[in-house]
Design a protein around this motif. Structure first.
Motif, PDB file in Angstrom:
ATOM      1  N   VAL A 167       2.632  15.024 -13.215  1.00  0.00           N
ATOM      2  CA  VAL A 167       1.549  15.473 -14.089  1.00  0.00           C
ATOM      3  C   VAL A 167       1.184  16.921 -13.788  1.00  0.00           C
ATOM      4  O   VAL A 167       1.027  17.738 -14.684  1.00  0.00           O
ATOM      5  CB  VAL A 167       0.315  14.553 -13.943  1.00  0.00           C
ATOM      6  N   PHE A 168       1.045  17.259 -12.501  1.00  0.00           N
ATOM      7  CA  PHE A 168       0.607  18.605 -12.139  1.00  0.00           C
ATOM      8  C   PHE A 168       1.743  19.612 -12.078  1.00  0.00           C
ATOM      9  O   PHE A 168       1.507  20.814 -12.190  1.00  0.00           O
ATOM     10  CB  PHE A 168      -0.148  18.582 -10.808  1.00  0.00           C
ATOM     11  N   VAL A 169       2.968  19.146 -11.884  1.00  0.00           N
ATOM     12  CA  VAL A 169       4.121  20.046 -11.860  1.00  0.00           C
ATOM     13  C   VAL A 169       5.190  19.433 -12.771  1.00  0.00           C
ATOM     14  O   VAL A 169       6.113  18.768 -12.306  1.00  0.00           O
ATOM     15  CB  VAL A 169       4.663  20.219 -10.424  1.00  0.00           C
ATOM     16  N   PRO A 170       5.063  19.648 -14.080  1.00  0.00           N
ATOM     17  CA  PRO A 170       5.971  18.979 -15.011  1.00  0.00           C
ATOM     18  C   PRO A 170       7.426  19.443 -14.923  1.00  0.00           C
ATOM     19  O   PRO A 170       8.320  18.723 -15.342  1.00  0.00           O
ATOM     20  CB  PRO A 170       5.382  19.278 -16.388  1.00  0.00           C
ATOM     21  N   ASP A 171       7.681  20.624 -14.373  1.00  0.00           N
ATOM     22  CA  ASP A 171       9.050  21.100 -14.210  1.00  0.00           C
ATOM     23  C   ASP A 171       9.551  20.642 -12.842  1.00  0.00           C
ATOM     24  O   ASP A 171       9.148  21.192 -11.811  1.00  0.00           O
ATOM     25  CB  ASP A 171       9.098  22.625 -14.324  1.00  0.00           C
ATOM     26  N   PRO A 172      10.421  19.626 -12.790  1.00  0.00           N
ATOM     27  CA  PRO A 172      10.807  19.052 -11.498  1.00  0.00           C
ATOM     28  C   PRO A 172      11.877  19.838 -10.742  1.00  0.00           C
ATOM     29  O   PRO A 172      12.680  19.256 -10.022  1.00  0.00           O
ATOM     30  CB  PRO A 172      11.312  17.667 -11.879  1.00  0.00           C
ATOM     31  N   THR A 173      11.910  21.147 -10.903  1.00  0.00           N
ATOM     32  CA  THR A 173      12.870  21.952 -10.142  1.00  0.00           C
ATOM     33  C   THR A 173      12.129  22.676  -9.031  1.00  0.00           C
ATOM     34  O   THR A 173      10.954  22.995  -9.143  1.00  0.00           O
ATOM     35  CB  THR A 173      13.574  22.974 -11.055  1.00  0.00           C
ATOM     36  N   GLY A 174      12.816  22.921  -7.966  1.00  0.00           N
ATOM     37  CA  GLY A 174      12.209  23.628  -6.854  1.00  0.00           C
ATOM     38  C   GLY A 174      11.535  22.692  -5.872  1.00  0.00           C
ATOM     39  O   GLY A 174      11.673  21.469  -5.926  1.00  0.00           O
ATOM     40  N   VAL A 175      10.775  23.282  -4.964  1.00  0.00           N
ATOM     41  CA  VAL A 175      10.182  22.522  -3.874  1.00  0.00           C
ATOM     42  C   VAL A 175       8.721  22.159  -4.162  1.00  0.00           C
ATOM     43  O   VAL A 175       8.163  21.289  -3.500  1.00  0.00           O
ATOM     44  CB  VAL A 175      10.328  23.311  -2.562  1.00  0.00           C
ATOM     45  N   LEU A 176       8.113  22.766  -5.168  1.00  0.00           N
ATOM     46  CA  LEU A 176       6.695  22.521  -5.448  1.00  0.00           C
ATOM     47  C   LEU A 176       6.390  21.057  -5.808  1.00  0.00           C
ATOM     48  O   LEU A 176       5.430  20.495  -5.275  1.00  0.00           O
ATOM     49  CB  LEU A 176       6.201  23.463  -6.549  1.00  0.00           C
ATOM     50  N   PRO A 177       7.169  20.398  -6.661  1.00  0.00           N
ATOM     51  CA  PRO A 177       6.876  18.983  -6.940  1.00  0.00           C
ATOM     52  C   PRO A 177       6.969  18.108  -5.687  1.00  0.00           C
ATOM     53  O   PRO A 177       6.171  17.184  -5.505  1.00  0.00           O
ATOM     54  CB  PRO A 177       7.921  18.564  -7.961  1.00  0.00           C
ATOM     55  N   LEU A 178       7.920  18.407  -4.831  1.00  0.00           N
ATOM     56  CA  LEU A 178       8.062  17.650  -3.589  1.00  0.00           C
ATOM     57  C   LEU A 178       6.855  17.852  -2.687  1.00  0.00           C
ATOM     58  O   LEU A 178       6.337  16.891  -2.100  1.00  0.00           O
ATOM     59  CB  LEU A 178       9.347  18.061  -2.869  1.00  0.00           C
ATOM     60  N   VAL A 179       6.365  19.073  -2.607  1.00  0.00           N
ATOM     61  CA  VAL A 179       5.186  19.358  -1.780  1.00  0.00           C
ATOM     62  C   VAL A 179       3.960  18.633  -2.341  1.00  0.00           C
ATOM     63  O   VAL A 179       3.199  18.021  -1.586  1.00  0.00           O
ATOM     64  CB  VAL A 179       4.944  20.882  -1.692  1.00  0.00           C
ATOM     65  N   VAL A 180       3.784  18.680  -3.660  1.00  0.00           N
ATOM     66  CA  VAL A 180       2.653  17.988  -4.278  1.00  0.00           C
ATOM     67  C   VAL A 180       2.746  16.483  -4.029  1.00  0.00           C
ATOM     68  O   VAL A 180       1.747  15.830  -3.699  1.00  0.00           O
ATOM     69  CB  VAL A 180       2.582  18.307  -5.789  1.00  0.00           C
ATOM     70  N   ALA A 181       3.942  15.913  -4.145  1.00  0.00           N
ATOM     71  CA  ALA A 181       4.117  14.475  -3.917  1.00  0.00           C
ATOM     72  C   ALA A 181       3.837  14.110  -2.465  1.00  0.00           C
ATOM     73  O   ALA A 181       3.175  13.104  -2.190  1.00  0.00           O
ATOM     74  CB  ALA A 181       5.537  14.058  -4.308  1.00  0.00           C
ATOM     75  N   ALA A 195       0.843  -1.201   0.000  1.00  0.00           N
ATOM     76  CA  ALA A 195       0.000   0.000   0.000  1.00  0.00           C
ATOM     77  C   ALA A 195       0.877   1.251   0.000  1.00  0.00           C
ATOM     78  O   ALA A 195       0.576   2.237  -0.690  1.00  0.00           O
ATOM     79  CB  ALA A 195      -0.930  -0.001   1.205  1.00  0.00           C
ATOM     80  N   GLY A 196       1.973   1.221   0.739  1.00  0.00           N
ATOM     81  CA  GLY A 196       2.915   2.347   0.747  1.00  0.00           C
ATOM     82  C   GLY A 196       3.601   2.526  -0.593  1.00  0.00           C
ATOM     83  O   GLY A 196       3.779   3.660  -1.064  1.00  0.00           O
ATOM     84  N   VAL A 197       3.986   1.419  -1.225  1.00  0.00           N
ATOM     85  CA  VAL A 197       4.601   1.500  -2.555  1.00  0.00           C
ATOM     86  C   VAL A 197       3.604   2.078  -3.557  1.00  0.00           C
ATOM     87  O   VAL A 197       3.959   2.941  -4.374  1.00  0.00           O
ATOM     88  CB  VAL A 197       5.098   0.105  -3.007  1.00  0.00           C
ATOM     89  N   PHE A 198       2.361   1.626  -3.496  1.00  0.00           N
ATOM     90  CA  PHE A 198       1.328   2.151  -4.389  1.00  0.00           C
ATOM     91  C   PHE A 198       1.128   3.649  -4.162  1.00  0.00           C
ATOM     92  O   PHE A 198       1.043   4.425  -5.117  1.00  0.00           O
ATOM     93  CB  PHE A 198       0.017   1.390  -4.174  1.00  0.00           C
ATOM     94  N   ALA A 199       1.045   4.060  -2.904  1.00  0.00           N
ATOM     95  CA  ALA A 199       0.845   5.475  -2.589  1.00  0.00           C
ATOM     96  C   ALA A 199       2.025   6.310  -3.082  1.00  0.00           C
ATOM     97  O   ALA A 199       1.836   7.425  -3.596  1.00  0.00           O
ATOM     98  CB  ALA A 199       0.643   5.663  -1.093  1.00  0.00           C
ATOM     99  N   ALA A 200       3.230   5.809  -2.942  1.00  0.00           N
ATOM    100  CA  ALA A 200       4.404   6.539  -3.418  1.00  0.00           C
ATOM    101  C   ALA A 200       4.397   6.652  -4.938  1.00  0.00           C
ATOM    102  O   ALA A 200       4.721   7.715  -5.490  1.00  0.00           O
ATOM    103  CB  ALA A 200       5.681   5.839  -2.951  1.00  0.00           C
ATOM    104  N   LEU A 201       4.013   5.592  -5.626  1.00  0.00           N
ATOM    105  CA  LEU A 201       3.939   5.628  -7.083  1.00  0.00           C
ATOM    106  C   LEU A 201       2.888   6.635  -7.551  1.00  0.00           C
ATOM    107  O   LEU A 201       3.137   7.433  -8.465  1.00  0.00           O
ATOM    108  CB  LEU A 201       3.620   4.234  -7.632  1.00  0.00           C
ATOM    109  N   VAL A 202       1.737   6.629  -6.917  1.00  0.00           N
ATOM    110  CA  VAL A 202       0.691   7.598  -7.261  1.00  0.00           C
ATOM    111  C   VAL A 202       1.178   9.017  -6.987  1.00  0.00           C
ATOM    112  O   VAL A 202       0.943   9.934  -7.789  1.00  0.00           O
ATOM    113  CB  VAL A 202      -0.610   7.291  -6.489  1.00  0.00           C
ATOM    114  N   ALA A 203       1.867   9.220  -5.880  1.00  0.00           N
ATOM    115  CA  ALA A 203       2.359  10.552  -5.528  1.00  0.00           C
ATOM    116  C   ALA A 203       3.359  11.063  -6.562  1.00  0.00           C
ATOM    117  O   ALA A 203       3.303  12.247  -6.954  1.00  0.00           O
ATOM    118  CB  ALA A 203       2.999  10.522  -4.146  1.00  0.00           C
ATOM    119  N   VAL A 204       4.249  10.210  -7.019  1.00  0.00           N
ATOM    120  CA  VAL A 204       5.238  10.630  -8.017  1.00  0.00           C
ATOM    121  C   VAL A 204       4.552  10.952  -9.343  1.00  0.00           C
ATOM    122  O   VAL A 204       4.859  11.965  -9.982  1.00  0.00           O
ATOM    123  CB  VAL A 204       6.323   9.545  -8.190  1.00  0.00           C
ATOM    124  N   VAL A 205       3.618  10.113  -9.757  1.00  0.00           N
ATOM    125  CA  VAL A 205       2.906  10.363 -11.020  1.00  0.00           C
ATOM    126  C   VAL A 205       2.118  11.664 -10.943  1.00  0.00           C
ATOM    127  O   VAL A 205       2.167  12.487 -11.872  1.00  0.00           O
ATOM    128  CB  VAL A 205       1.989   9.173 -11.373  1.00  0.00           C
TER     129      VAL A 205
END
Length: 125
Positions: A26-40, A12-22
């Motif tokens: 998808v919502f923050v296509p530029d992986p620079t900065g702290v925003l993608p990490l916050v969304v994940a 369940a944790g692996v699934f949640a992590a995979l969903v979080a990364v996807v």
């Protein structure tokens, strides 16, 4: 906590992590900065409890520890090998992807017999 519950929570944790990364990509296509990490992290904190609750009641009566792991390993192995093989032959697109998904699903549904705990139980009987 028994081994079956621990296995279910792990996946369940692996699934949640995979969903979080996807979702983060998808919502923050530029992986620079702290925003993608916050969304994940926000996505993981929302999805992980739901996945854990759903996995709690998903085990069948004859489930053994290791069954879900074997099924996931077989599913992903067949999916990766199938996509690479069909891609190398020039078959790309929705049809071949659906075929590989169906083949992976069927292989994973029959994979429980590959669990070594089941071998030991059948040998003792």
């Amino acid at each position: 906590m028994n081994a079956l519950r621990a296995e279910r929570l792990f996946w369940a944790g692996v699934f949640a992590a995979l969903v979080a990364v996807v979702v983060a990509f998808v919502f923050v296509p530029d992986p620079t900065g702290v925003l993608p990490l916050v969304v994940a992290v926000v996505t993981f904190t929302l999805v992980a409890p739901i996945a854990a609750r759903l996995s709690k009641g998903a085990a069948s009566r004859d489930a053994e520890p290791g069954d879900q792991t074997v099924q996931y390993v077989v599913f992903f192995a067949v999916a990766v090998v199938g996509r690479v093989a069909l891609g190398s032959l020039g078959y790309d697109g929705t049809g071949p992807s659906l075929f590989v998904f169906a083949a992976s699903w069927l292989a994973a549904s029959k994979a429980r017999r590959l669990n070594p705990r089941r071998w030991n139980r059948e040998a003792a009987a």
